[in-house]
Design a protein around this motif. Structure first.
Motif, PDB file in Angstrom:
ATOM      1  N   LEU A 249       9.847  13.661  22.411  1.00 16.97           N
ATOM      2  CA  LEU A 249       9.089  14.526  22.650  1.00 16.97           C
ATOM      3  C   LEU A 249       8.169  14.031  23.546  1.00 16.97           C
ATOM      4  N   PHE A 250       7.499  12.657  24.088  1.00 18.55           N
ATOM      5  CA  PHE A 250       7.047  12.033  25.424  1.00 18.55           C
ATOM      6  C   PHE A 250       8.190  11.748  26.021  1.00 18.55           C
TER       7      PHE A 250
ATOM      8  N   VAL B 145      -1.773   3.529  24.077  1.00 17.81           N
ATOM      9  CA  VAL B 145      -1.112   2.596  23.649  1.00 17.81           C
ATOM     10  C   VAL B 145      -1.293   3.084  22.255  1.00 17.81           C
ATOM     11  N   LEU B 146      -1.266   3.614  21.409  1.00 18.55           N
ATOM     12  CA  LEU B 146      -1.352   3.813  20.009  1.00 18.55           C
ATOM     13  C   LEU B 146       0.679   4.781  20.524  1.00 18.55           C
ATOM     14  N   ILE B 147       0.401   5.709  21.292  1.00 24.55           N
ATOM     15  CA  ILE B 147       1.589   7.047  20.477  1.00 24.55           C
ATOM     16  C   ILE B 147       2.317   5.865  21.640  1.00 24.55           C
ATOM     17  N   PHE B 148       2.452   5.130  22.383  1.00 26.08           N
ATOM     18  CA  PHE B 148       3.325   3.802  23.040  1.00 26.08           C
ATOM     19  C   PHE B 148       4.309   3.456  21.185  1.00 26.08           C
ATOM     20  N   VAL B 149       3.166   2.766  20.724  1.00 29.54           N
ATOM     21  CA  VAL B 149       3.070   1.442  20.004  1.00 29.54           C
ATOM     22  C   VAL B 149       4.649   2.731  18.756  1.00 29.54           C
ATOM     23  N   GLU B 150       3.368   3.781  18.253  1.00 33.30           N
ATOM     24  CA  GLU B 150       4.404   4.771  17.250  1.00 33.30           C
ATOM     25  C   GLU B 150       5.370   5.090  17.813  1.00 33.30           C
TER      26      GLU B 150
ATOM     27  N   ALA C 125      -0.887  18.625  26.012  1.00 32.83           N
ATOM     28  CA  ALA C 125      -0.581  19.475  24.795  1.00 32.83           C
ATOM     29  C   ALA C 125       0.724  19.632  23.884  1.00 32.83           C
ATOM     30  N   VAL C 126       1.650  18.865  25.070  1.00 31.68           N
ATOM     31  CA  VAL C 126       3.158  18.519  24.182  1.00 31.68           C
ATOM     32  C   VAL C 126       3.203  18.005  23.323  1.00 31.68           C
ATOM     33  N   HIS C 127       1.991  16.459  23.502  1.00 30.56           N
ATOM     34  CA  HIS C 127       2.098  15.983  22.200  1.00 30.56           C
ATOM     35  C   HIS C 127       1.255  16.615  21.271  1.00 30.56           C
ATOM     36  N   ILE C 128       0.651  17.124  20.780  1.00 31.72           N
ATOM     37  CA  ILE C 128      -0.041  18.279  19.699  1.00 31.72           C
ATOM     38  C   ILE C 128       1.233  18.964  19.109  1.00 31.72           C
ATOM     39  N   MET C 129       2.675  19.033  19.967  1.00 27.38           N
ATOM     40  CA  MET C 129       3.197  19.521  19.091  1.00 27.38           C
ATOM     41  C   MET C 129       4.141  18.555  18.080  1.00 27.38           C
ATOM     42  N   GLY C 130       3.841  17.243  18.213  1.00 29.66           N
ATOM     43  CA  GLY C 130       4.043  16.338  17.352  1.00 29.66           C
ATOM     44  C   GLY C 130       3.098  16.618  16.065  1.00 29.66           C
ATOM     45  N   TRP C 131       1.976  17.522  15.775  1.00 29.89           N
ATOM     46  CA  TRP C 131       1.121  17.261  14.766  1.00 29.89           C
ATOM     47  C   TRP C 131       1.997  17.271  13.662  1.00 29.89           C
ATOM     48  N   THR C 132       3.330  18.682  12.858  1.00 29.49           N
ATOM     49  CA  THR C 132       3.793  18.453  11.873  1.00 29.49           C
ATOM     50  C   THR C 132       5.308  17.073  11.609  1.00 29.49           C
ATOM     51  N   PHE C 133       5.063  16.725  12.524  1.00 31.87           N
ATOM     52  CA  PHE C 133       5.940  15.782  12.280  1.00 31.87           C
ATOM     53  C   PHE C 133       6.138  15.132  11.401  1.00 31.87           C
ATOM     54  N   SER C 134       7.244  14.318  11.228  1.00 30.29           N
ATOM     55  CA  SER C 134       7.152  13.661   9.715  1.00 30.29           C
ATOM     56  C   SER C 134       6.705  12.194  10.415  1.00 30.29           C
ATOM     57  N   PHE C 135       6.403  11.641  10.312  1.00 29.38           N
ATOM     58  CA  PHE C 135       6.543  10.170  10.331  1.00 29.38           C
ATOM     59  C   PHE C 135       6.258   8.602   8.979  1.00 29.38           C
ATOM     60  N   PRO C 136       7.580   7.661   9.195  1.00 27.50           N
ATOM     61  CA  PRO C 136       7.267   6.847   8.269  1.00 27.50           C
ATOM     62  C   PRO C 136       6.141   6.341   7.211  1.00 27.50           C
ATOM     63  N   THR C 137       4.833   6.640   7.522  1.00 27.97           N
ATOM     64  CA  THR C 137       3.721   6.862   6.819  1.00 27.97           C
ATOM     65  C   THR C 137       2.574   7.884   7.490  1.00 27.97           C
ATOM     66  N   HIS C 138       1.370   8.098   6.012  1.00 31.37           N
ATOM     67  CA  HIS C 138       0.834   9.214   6.501  1.00 31.37           C
ATOM     68  C   HIS C 138      -0.015   8.655   7.041  1.00 31.37           C
ATOM     69  N   ALA C 139      -0.628   7.292   7.060  1.00 32.82           N
ATOM     70  CA  ALA C 139      -1.383   6.829   7.986  1.00 32.82           C
ATOM     71  C   ALA C 139      -0.815   7.086   9.331  1.00 32.82           C
TER      72      ALA C 139
ATOM     73  N   SER D 177       1.211   8.978  10.939  1.00 34.57           N
ATOM     74  CA  SER D 177       0.767  10.868  11.397  1.00 34.57           C
ATOM     75  C   SER D 177      -0.270  10.968  11.926  1.00 34.57           C
ATOM     76  N   LEU D 178      -1.552  10.352  10.732  1.00 34.98           N
ATOM     77  CA  LEU D 178      -2.806  10.807  11.573  1.00 34.98           C
ATOM     78  C   LEU D 178      -2.857   9.939  12.976  1.00 34.98           C
ATOM     79  N   ILE D 179      -2.339   8.624  12.592  1.00 34.62           N
ATOM     80  CA  ILE D 179      -2.850   8.842  14.252  1.00 34.62           C
ATOM     81  C   ILE D 179      -2.341   9.123  15.402  1.00 34.62           C
ATOM     82  N   TRP D 180      -1.201   9.617  14.833  1.00 33.52           N
ATOM     83  CA  TRP D 180      -0.409  10.375  16.313  1.00 33.52           C
ATOM     84  C   TRP D 180      -1.592  11.728  16.479  1.00 33.52           C
ATOM     85  N   ARG D 181      -1.581  11.969  15.493  1.00 36.61           N
ATOM     86  CA  ARG D 181      -3.031  13.114  15.236  1.00 36.61           C
ATOM     87  C   ARG D 181      -3.934  12.994  16.519  1.00 36.61           C
ATOM     88  N   ALA D 182      -4.437  11.769  16.022  1.00 36.42           N
ATOM     89  CA  ALA D 182      -5.480  11.789  16.531  1.00 36.42           C
ATOM     90  C   ALA D 182      -5.564  10.804  17.822  1.00 36.42           C
TER      91      ALA D 182
END
Length: 429
Positions: A201-202, A399-404, A313-327, A329-334
Protein backbone atom coordinates in the motif's frame (compact mmCIF):
# COMPACT_ATOMS: atom_id res chain seq x y z
CA UNK A 1 -11.36 -25.66 -12.06
CA UNK A 2 -14.96 -26.75 -11.38
CA UNK A 3 -17.79 -24.34 -10.62
CA UNK A 4 -18.01 -25.69 -7.05
CA UNK A 5 -14.30 -25.08 -6.47
CA UNK A 6 -14.58 -21.58 -7.91
CA UNK A 7 -17.49 -20.81 -5.57
CA UNK A 8 -15.62 -22.17 -2.55
CA UNK A 9 -12.57 -20.18 -3.55
CA UNK A 10 -14.55 -16.94 -3.71
CA UNK A 11 -16.21 -17.63 -0.36
CA UNK A 12 -12.89 -18.38 1.32
CA UNK A 13 -11.23 -15.20 0.07
CA UNK A 14 -14.05 -12.71 0.21
CA UNK A 15 -14.51 -10.28 3.05
CA UNK A 16 -12.43 -7.57 4.67
CA UNK A 17 -9.00 -8.13 6.13
CA UNK A 18 -10.43 -7.85 9.60
CA UNK A 19 -12.01 -11.27 9.28
CA UNK A 20 -10.49 -14.11 11.29
CA UNK A 21 -7.63 -15.55 9.29
CA UNK A 22 -4.60 -17.59 10.30
CA UNK A 23 -1.65 -15.27 10.82
CA UNK A 24 1.78 -16.04 9.46
CA UNK A 25 5.27 -14.73 9.98
CA UNK A 26 8.09 -15.31 7.50
CA UNK A 27 6.88 -17.40 4.57
CA UNK A 28 9.04 -19.17 1.98
CA UNK A 29 7.95 -18.91 -1.66
CA UNK A 30 7.93 -22.41 -3.22
CA UNK A 31 4.15 -22.88 -3.47
CA UNK A 32 2.96 -19.31 -2.91
CA UNK A 33 4.38 -15.83 -2.83
CA UNK A 34 6.81 -15.39 0.03
CA UNK A 35 7.85 -12.64 2.39
CA UNK A 36 11.16 -12.00 0.64
CA UNK A 37 9.38 -11.75 -2.71
CA UNK A 38 6.94 -9.11 -1.44
CA UNK A 39 9.72 -7.04 0.09
CA UNK A 40 11.99 -7.40 -2.93
CA UNK A 41 9.32 -6.47 -5.49
CA UNK A 42 8.29 -3.35 -3.58
CA UNK A 43 11.89 -2.28 -2.96
CA UNK A 44 12.68 -2.79 -6.64
CA UNK A 45 9.78 -0.54 -7.64
CA UNK A 46 10.86 2.12 -5.15
CA UNK A 47 14.46 1.97 -6.34
CA UNK A 48 13.67 2.08 -10.06
CA UNK A 49 11.12 4.87 -9.62
CA UNK A 50 13.55 7.00 -7.61
CA UNK A 51 16.35 6.30 -10.11
CA UNK A 52 14.12 7.29 -13.02
CA UNK A 53 12.45 10.35 -11.47
CA UNK A 54 15.36 12.21 -9.84
CA UNK A 55 16.73 14.97 -12.08
CA UNK A 56 19.58 16.62 -10.21
CA UNK A 57 21.11 19.93 -11.15
CA UNK A 58 24.56 19.96 -12.70
CA UNK A 59 27.33 19.46 -10.11
CA UNK A 60 30.37 21.68 -9.92
CA UNK A 61 33.62 20.51 -11.47
CA UNK A 62 35.22 20.21 -8.04
CA UNK A 63 32.57 17.81 -6.71
CA UNK A 64 34.00 14.36 -6.12
CA UNK A 65 32.21 11.14 -6.99
CA UNK A 66 31.39 10.46 -3.36
CA UNK A 67 30.07 13.97 -2.78
CA UNK A 68 27.74 13.61 -5.75
CA UNK A 69 26.75 10.13 -4.60
CA UNK A 70 25.98 11.38 -1.09
CA UNK A 71 23.88 14.21 -2.50
CA UNK A 72 21.89 11.76 -4.61
CA UNK A 73 21.35 9.48 -1.61
CA UNK A 74 19.99 12.37 0.46
CA UNK A 75 17.52 13.29 -2.25
CA UNK A 76 16.59 9.65 -2.84
CA UNK A 77 15.78 9.39 0.87
CA UNK A 78 13.65 12.52 0.64
CA UNK A 79 11.90 11.13 -2.45
CA UNK A 80 10.86 7.97 -0.58
CA UNK A 81 10.18 9.50 2.81
CA UNK A 82 8.33 12.62 1.63
CA UNK A 83 7.71 12.61 -2.14
CA UNK A 84 5.35 15.60 -2.05
CA UNK A 85 8.14 18.26 -1.78
CA UNK A 86 9.82 16.70 -4.81
CA UNK A 87 6.62 17.11 -6.81
CA UNK A 88 6.38 20.73 -5.69
CA UNK A 89 9.98 21.40 -6.78
CA UNK A 90 9.23 19.83 -10.16
CA UNK A 91 6.09 21.96 -10.57
CA UNK A 92 7.95 25.18 -9.70
CA UNK A 93 10.84 24.37 -12.04
CA UNK A 94 8.38 23.52 -14.83
CA UNK A 95 6.66 26.84 -14.23
CA UNK A 96 10.00 28.68 -14.34
CA UNK A 97 10.92 26.96 -17.59
CA UNK A 98 7.68 27.99 -19.28
CA UNK A 99 8.05 31.57 -18.07
CA UNK A 100 11.57 31.63 -19.51
CA UNK A 101 10.36 30.42 -22.92
CA UNK A 102 7.71 33.15 -23.02
CA UNK A 103 10.23 35.85 -22.03
CA UNK A 104 12.83 34.77 -24.56
CA UNK A 105 10.23 34.70 -27.33
CA UNK A 106 9.55 38.36 -26.57
CA UNK A 107 13.20 38.97 -27.50
CA UNK A 108 12.76 37.04 -30.73
CA UNK A 109 14.58 33.93 -29.48
CA UNK A 110 12.27 31.35 -31.08
CA UNK A 111 14.80 28.53 -30.70
CA UNK A 112 14.88 28.84 -26.90
CA UNK A 113 12.91 25.78 -25.73
CA UNK A 114 11.69 24.39 -22.43
CA UNK A 115 14.72 22.08 -22.51
CA UNK A 116 17.02 25.14 -22.71
CA UNK A 117 15.22 26.72 -19.76
CA UNK A 118 15.42 23.58 -17.62
CA UNK A 119 19.09 23.24 -18.55
CA UNK A 120 19.78 26.85 -17.58
CA UNK A 121 17.94 26.61 -14.26
CA UNK A 122 19.88 23.42 -13.50
CA UNK A 123 23.18 25.29 -13.82
CA UNK A 124 23.84 24.43 -17.44
CA UNK A 125 25.32 27.83 -18.31
CA UNK A 126 28.41 29.07 -16.46
CA UNK A 127 29.50 32.70 -16.76
CA UNK A 128 33.24 33.45 -16.93
CA UNK A 129 34.20 37.09 -16.38
CA UNK A 130 37.70 38.57 -15.89
CA UNK A 131 37.05 39.83 -12.37
CA UNK A 132 35.10 37.00 -10.74
CA UNK A 133 35.19 33.26 -10.27
CA UNK A 134 33.02 31.34 -12.72
CA UNK A 135 29.43 30.88 -11.55
CA UNK A 136 26.21 29.44 -13.01
CA UNK A 137 23.50 31.76 -14.31
CA UNK A 138 19.87 30.68 -14.49
CA UNK A 139 17.31 31.36 -17.22
CA UNK A 140 16.19 34.64 -15.61
CA UNK A 141 19.76 35.94 -15.55
CA UNK A 142 20.31 34.88 -19.16
CA UNK A 143 17.18 36.78 -20.14
CA UNK A 144 18.40 39.88 -18.28
CA UNK A 145 21.89 39.77 -19.79
CA UNK A 146 20.47 39.10 -23.25
CA UNK A 147 17.81 41.84 -23.05
CA UNK A 148 20.35 44.42 -21.85
CA UNK A 149 22.82 43.48 -24.58
CA UNK A 150 25.56 42.00 -22.42
CA UNK A 151 25.53 38.59 -24.11
CA UNK A 152 24.27 36.94 -27.25
CA UNK A 153 21.82 34.07 -27.03
CA UNK A 154 23.58 30.75 -26.25
CA UNK A 155 24.11 28.78 -29.45
CA UNK A 156 23.65 25.32 -28.00
CA UNK A 157 20.73 23.44 -29.55
CA UNK A 158 18.04 21.35 -27.91
CA UNK A 159 19.61 18.24 -29.45
CA UNK A 160 23.04 19.14 -28.06
CA UNK A 161 21.58 19.48 -24.59
CA UNK A 162 19.87 16.09 -24.82
CA UNK A 163 23.16 14.59 -26.01
CA UNK A 164 24.68 15.73 -22.72
CA UNK A 165 21.75 14.28 -20.78
CA UNK A 166 21.99 10.72 -19.52
CA UNK A 167 18.27 10.16 -19.23
CA UNK A 168 17.61 6.46 -18.73
CA UNK A 169 14.54 5.83 -20.86
CA UNK A 170 14.78 2.09 -20.19
CA UNK A 171 14.63 2.65 -16.42
CA UNK A 172 11.65 4.97 -16.86
CA UNK A 173 9.88 2.35 -18.97
CA UNK A 174 10.59 -0.38 -16.43
CA UNK A 175 9.35 1.86 -13.62
CA UNK A 176 6.12 2.53 -15.47
CA UNK A 177 5.52 -1.17 -16.20
CA UNK A 178 6.31 -2.25 -12.64
CA UNK A 179 4.08 0.46 -11.20
CA UNK A 180 1.20 -0.58 -13.43
CA UNK A 181 1.68 -4.24 -12.54
CA UNK A 182 1.70 -3.53 -8.79
CA UNK A 183 -1.46 -1.42 -9.08
CA UNK A 184 -3.17 -4.16 -11.09
CA UNK A 185 -2.18 -6.77 -8.49
CA UNK A 186 -3.51 -4.67 -5.61
CA UNK A 187 -6.83 -4.16 -7.41
CA UNK A 188 -7.09 -7.87 -8.15
CA UNK A 189 -6.23 -8.84 -4.56
CA UNK A 190 -8.86 -6.45 -3.22
CA UNK A 191 -11.42 -7.88 -5.65
CA UNK A 192 -10.68 -11.43 -4.48
CA UNK A 193 -10.59 -10.51 -0.79
CA UNK A 194 -6.86 -11.25 -0.45
CA UNK A 195 -4.87 -9.27 2.07
CA UNK A 196 -2.60 -6.47 0.85
CA UNK A 197 0.50 -5.77 2.93
CA UNK A 198 1.18 -2.28 4.31
CA UNK A 199 4.41 -2.20 2.29
CA UNK A 200 2.48 -2.72 -0.94
CA UNK A 201 0.00 0.00 0.00
CA UNK A 202 2.86 2.37 0.82
CA UNK A 203 4.48 1.63 -2.55
CA UNK A 204 1.24 2.35 -4.40
CA UNK A 205 0.91 5.64 -2.49
CA UNK A 206 4.51 6.52 -3.38
CA UNK A 207 3.86 6.15 -7.10
CA UNK A 208 1.13 8.83 -7.11
CA UNK A 209 3.37 11.89 -6.58
CA UNK A 210 6.25 10.17 -8.36
CA UNK A 211 4.33 9.91 -11.63
CA UNK A 212 3.40 13.58 -11.31
CA UNK A 213 7.04 14.51 -10.66
CA UNK A 214 8.17 12.54 -13.70
CA UNK A 215 5.62 14.40 -15.85
CA UNK A 216 6.82 17.86 -14.83
CA UNK A 217 10.50 16.89 -15.19
CA UNK A 218 10.00 15.15 -18.54
CA UNK A 219 11.91 17.92 -20.37
CA UNK A 220 14.62 18.40 -17.77
CA UNK A 221 17.99 16.89 -18.74
CA UNK A 222 18.98 14.11 -16.37
CA UNK A 223 22.43 13.36 -14.90
CA UNK A 224 24.12 16.03 -17.02
CA UNK A 225 27.65 16.73 -15.80
CA UNK A 226 29.07 19.15 -18.37
CA UNK A 227 27.86 22.80 -18.40
CA UNK A 228 28.17 25.28 -21.25
CA UNK A 229 30.65 28.12 -20.78
CA UNK A 230 29.74 31.75 -21.55
CA UNK A 231 33.01 33.69 -21.58
CA UNK A 232 33.03 37.53 -21.60
CA UNK A 233 35.61 40.27 -21.91
CA UNK A 234 33.69 42.62 -19.64
CA UNK A 235 33.86 42.46 -15.82
CA UNK A 236 30.79 41.58 -13.78
CA UNK A 237 31.21 44.85 -11.90
CA UNK A 238 30.16 46.69 -15.06
CA UNK A 239 26.86 44.78 -15.05
CA UNK A 240 26.27 45.65 -11.40
CA UNK A 241 27.04 49.33 -11.94
CA UNK A 242 24.71 49.48 -14.92
CA UNK A 243 21.92 47.86 -12.85
CA UNK A 244 22.06 50.77 -10.38
CA UNK A 245 20.38 50.56 -6.98
CA UNK A 246 18.94 47.11 -7.66
CA UNK A 247 22.41 45.56 -7.50
CA UNK A 248 23.89 47.63 -4.66
CA UNK A 249 23.29 45.13 -1.88
CA UNK A 250 25.72 42.29 -1.15
CA UNK A 251 24.98 39.07 -2.94
CA UNK A 252 24.41 35.75 -1.21
CA UNK A 253 24.58 33.16 -4.00
CA UNK A 254 26.04 34.90 -7.06
CA UNK A 255 26.51 38.49 -8.28
CA UNK A 256 23.30 38.03 -10.31
CA UNK A 257 21.17 37.68 -7.17
CA UNK A 258 19.61 41.07 -7.88
CA UNK A 259 17.88 39.66 -10.97
CA UNK A 260 15.91 37.03 -9.11
CA UNK A 261 16.43 36.19 -5.48
CA UNK A 262 15.39 32.78 -4.15
CA UNK A 263 11.71 32.73 -3.22
CA UNK A 264 12.28 31.36 0.28
CA UNK A 265 11.30 33.74 3.05
CA UNK A 266 14.49 34.64 4.82
CA UNK A 267 16.46 33.85 1.64
CA UNK A 268 19.75 34.72 3.31
CA UNK A 269 19.13 31.72 5.57
CA UNK A 270 18.45 29.10 2.92
CA UNK A 271 16.66 26.12 4.56
CA UNK A 272 19.34 23.65 5.57
CA UNK A 273 17.08 20.59 5.57
CA UNK A 274 17.10 20.25 1.79
CA UNK A 275 20.63 21.23 0.81
CA UNK A 276 22.93 20.78 3.81
CA UNK A 277 26.55 20.38 2.76
CA UNK A 278 28.29 21.29 -0.45
CA UNK A 279 27.75 25.08 -0.54
CA UNK A 280 30.99 26.37 0.92
CA UNK A 281 32.00 29.12 -1.50
CA UNK A 282 30.67 32.36 -2.94
CA UNK A 283 29.78 32.78 -5.71
CA UNK A 284 28.18 29.38 -5.85
CA UNK A 285 29.84 26.89 -8.19
CA UNK A 286 26.53 25.11 -8.83
CA UNK A 287 22.81 25.79 -8.53
CA UNK A 288 21.48 23.83 -5.52
CA UNK A 289 18.78 21.25 -6.15
CA UNK A 290 16.44 23.05 -3.77
CA UNK A 291 16.65 26.32 -5.67
CA UNK A 292 13.28 27.05 -7.25
CA UNK A 293 12.96 30.38 -9.02
CA UNK A 294 9.32 31.48 -9.16
CA UNK A 295 6.71 29.70 -7.06
CA UNK A 296 3.83 27.92 -8.80
CA UNK A 297 0.79 29.69 -10.13
CA UNK A 298 -2.60 29.02 -8.58
CA UNK A 299 -3.39 26.22 -11.02
CA UNK A 300 -0.07 24.50 -10.37
CA UNK A 301 -0.37 24.95 -6.59
CA UNK A 302 -3.82 23.39 -6.82
CA UNK A 303 -2.47 20.44 -8.81
CA UNK A 304 0.36 19.82 -6.33
CA UNK A 305 -2.18 20.06 -3.50
CA UNK A 306 -4.47 17.46 -5.09
CA UNK A 307 -1.53 15.11 -5.70
CA UNK A 308 -0.43 15.46 -2.06
CA UNK A 309 -3.95 14.73 -0.82
CA UNK A 310 -4.22 11.69 -3.12
CA UNK A 311 -0.89 10.39 -1.82
CA UNK A 312 -2.03 10.71 1.78
CA UNK A 313 -5.49 9.29 1.00
CA UNK A 314 -4.01 6.02 -0.30
CA UNK A 315 -2.72 5.30 3.22
CA UNK A 316 -6.30 5.65 4.50
CA UNK A 317 -7.17 2.56 2.45
CA UNK A 318 -5.30 0.55 5.08
CA UNK A 319 -7.99 1.46 7.62
CA UNK A 320 -9.49 -2.07 7.56
CA UNK A 321 -6.17 -3.91 7.30
CA UNK A 322 -5.59 -6.63 9.85
CA UNK A 323 -2.52 -5.65 11.89
CA UNK A 324 -0.79 -7.87 14.47
CA UNK A 325 -2.39 -5.96 17.35
CA UNK A 326 -5.33 -3.63 17.79
CA UNK A 327 -2.98 -0.89 19.01
CA UNK A 328 -1.01 -1.08 15.76
CA UNK A 329 -4.24 -0.80 13.79
CA UNK A 330 -5.13 2.35 15.73
CA UNK A 331 -1.63 3.77 15.14
CA UNK A 332 -1.95 3.23 11.39
CA UNK A 333 -5.38 4.87 11.33
CA UNK A 334 -4.20 7.83 13.39
CA UNK A 335 -1.04 8.34 11.33
CA UNK A 336 -2.73 8.02 7.95
CA UNK A 337 -5.46 10.42 9.10
CA UNK A 338 -2.78 12.84 10.29
CA UNK A 339 -1.07 12.78 6.89
CA UNK A 340 -4.36 13.50 5.18
CA UNK A 341 -5.35 16.33 7.53
CA UNK A 342 -1.91 17.97 7.29
CA UNK A 343 -1.99 17.78 3.52
CA UNK A 344 -5.56 19.08 3.24
CA UNK A 345 -5.10 22.10 5.51
CA UNK A 346 -1.34 22.62 5.02
CA UNK A 347 -1.67 22.51 1.25
CA UNK A 348 -4.53 24.97 1.36
CA UNK A 349 -2.15 27.73 2.50
CA UNK A 350 -0.28 28.22 -0.80
CA UNK A 351 -3.45 27.64 -2.80
CA UNK A 352 -5.44 30.25 -0.86
CA UNK A 353 -2.43 32.56 -1.01
CA UNK A 354 -2.75 32.90 -4.76
CA UNK A 355 -4.54 35.79 -6.40
CA UNK A 356 -7.69 34.39 -8.00
CA UNK A 357 -5.83 31.02 -8.11
CA UNK A 358 -4.01 32.09 -11.28
CA UNK A 359 -1.18 34.38 -10.20
CA UNK A 360 0.98 33.46 -7.20
CA UNK A 361 1.04 36.26 -4.66
CA UNK A 362 0.86 36.02 -0.88
CA UNK A 363 -2.09 38.37 -0.71
CA UNK A 364 -4.41 36.57 1.72
CA UNK A 365 -2.36 34.86 4.41
CA UNK A 366 1.26 35.82 4.01
CA UNK A 367 0.67 39.56 3.94
CA UNK A 368 -1.55 39.21 7.01
CA UNK A 369 1.32 37.50 8.81
CA UNK A 370 4.41 39.26 7.51
CA UNK A 371 3.51 42.55 5.89
CA UNK A 372 1.28 44.18 8.51
CA UNK A 373 2.37 47.71 9.45
CA UNK A 374 2.23 46.79 13.12
CA UNK A 375 2.73 43.02 13.31
CA UNK A 376 1.39 41.63 16.56
CA UNK A 377 2.82 38.69 18.48
CA UNK A 378 0.07 36.51 17.04
CA UNK A 379 0.85 37.53 13.49
CA UNK A 380 4.54 37.04 14.01
CA UNK A 381 4.57 33.70 15.80
CA UNK A 382 1.19 31.98 15.65
CA UNK A 383 1.39 31.19 11.95
CA UNK A 384 4.95 29.87 12.26
CA UNK A 385 3.98 27.79 15.29
CA UNK A 386 1.11 26.17 13.40
CA UNK A 387 3.35 25.42 10.43
CA UNK A 388 6.10 23.93 12.62
CA UNK A 389 3.55 21.90 14.57
CA UNK A 390 2.18 20.50 11.31
CA UNK A 391 5.72 19.54 10.27
CA UNK A 392 6.25 17.70 13.55
CA UNK A 393 2.96 15.84 13.18
CA UNK A 394 3.78 14.90 9.60
CA UNK A 395 7.28 13.64 10.41
CA UNK A 396 6.06 11.66 13.43
CA UNK A 397 3.25 10.07 11.43
CA UNK A 398 5.63 9.12 8.60
CA UNK A 399 8.10 7.54 11.03
CA UNK A 400 5.41 5.46 12.72
CA UNK A 401 4.06 4.31 9.36
CA UNK A 402 7.56 3.26 8.28
CA UNK A 403 8.01 1.30 11.48
CA UNK A 404 4.66 -0.43 11.14
CA UNK A 405 5.32 -1.34 7.51
CA UNK A 406 8.20 -3.57 8.54
CA UNK A 407 7.14 -4.90 11.93
CA UNK A 408 3.82 -5.99 10.43
CA UNK A 409 5.66 -8.75 8.56
CA UNK A 410 6.03 -10.66 11.83
CA UNK A 411 2.32 -11.49 11.65
CA UNK A 412 0.29 -11.04 8.48
CA UNK A 413 -3.08 -12.53 7.51
CA UNK A 414 -2.58 -15.85 5.77
CA UNK A 415 -4.24 -14.58 2.59
CA UNK A 416 -1.46 -12.02 2.21
CA UNK A 417 0.64 -14.90 0.88
CA UNK A 418 -2.03 -16.37 -1.40
CA UNK A 419 -1.49 -15.89 -5.11
CA UNK A 420 -4.11 -14.19 -7.22
CA UNK A 421 -6.31 -16.61 -9.12
CA UNK A 422 -6.45 -14.79 -12.43
CA UNK A 423 -8.79 -17.44 -13.82
CA UNK A 424 -11.57 -16.06 -11.63
CA UNK A 425 -11.63 -12.92 -13.76
CA UNK A 426 -12.35 -14.89 -16.93
CA UNK A 427 -16.00 -15.24 -17.91
CA UNK A 428 -17.43 -18.72 -17.24
CA UNK A 429 -20.14 -20.30 -19.34
Amino acid sequence: MSAVNVTNRIKSTAGPQTSHQPRLGWVSPPNQRGTAGIIWSCFLILFVCVWAVLHHNIPSKTDSYWRIFGRKMRWATLAVYAPEPLTLFAVMQWNAANISVAEMKELGEVNWSVVHAFYANAGGFVLHTPDCSAFPIDAKSIYYLRSTGWIESPKITRENIWDRSKADLFAKGVALIQTGWLLLQCIARAAQGLAITPLELFTVAFTVPTIATAFFWANKPQNTSEPTTIATDWPITDVLKAAGDAAKGPYVDTPMDFVEKPVWEGWKRRPSLLHFGGLHQRPLARIPNDYSPPPPTGKEAMFAWVISIAHAAVHIMGWTFSFPTHAESLIWRACSSTLLVVMVFGGAVPVLSTRLWFDFSFNLLWIWVREAKKPTWQRRYLFEFLVDFAYVLYITARVLIFVEIFISFRSLPGSAYDDIDWMLFLPHV
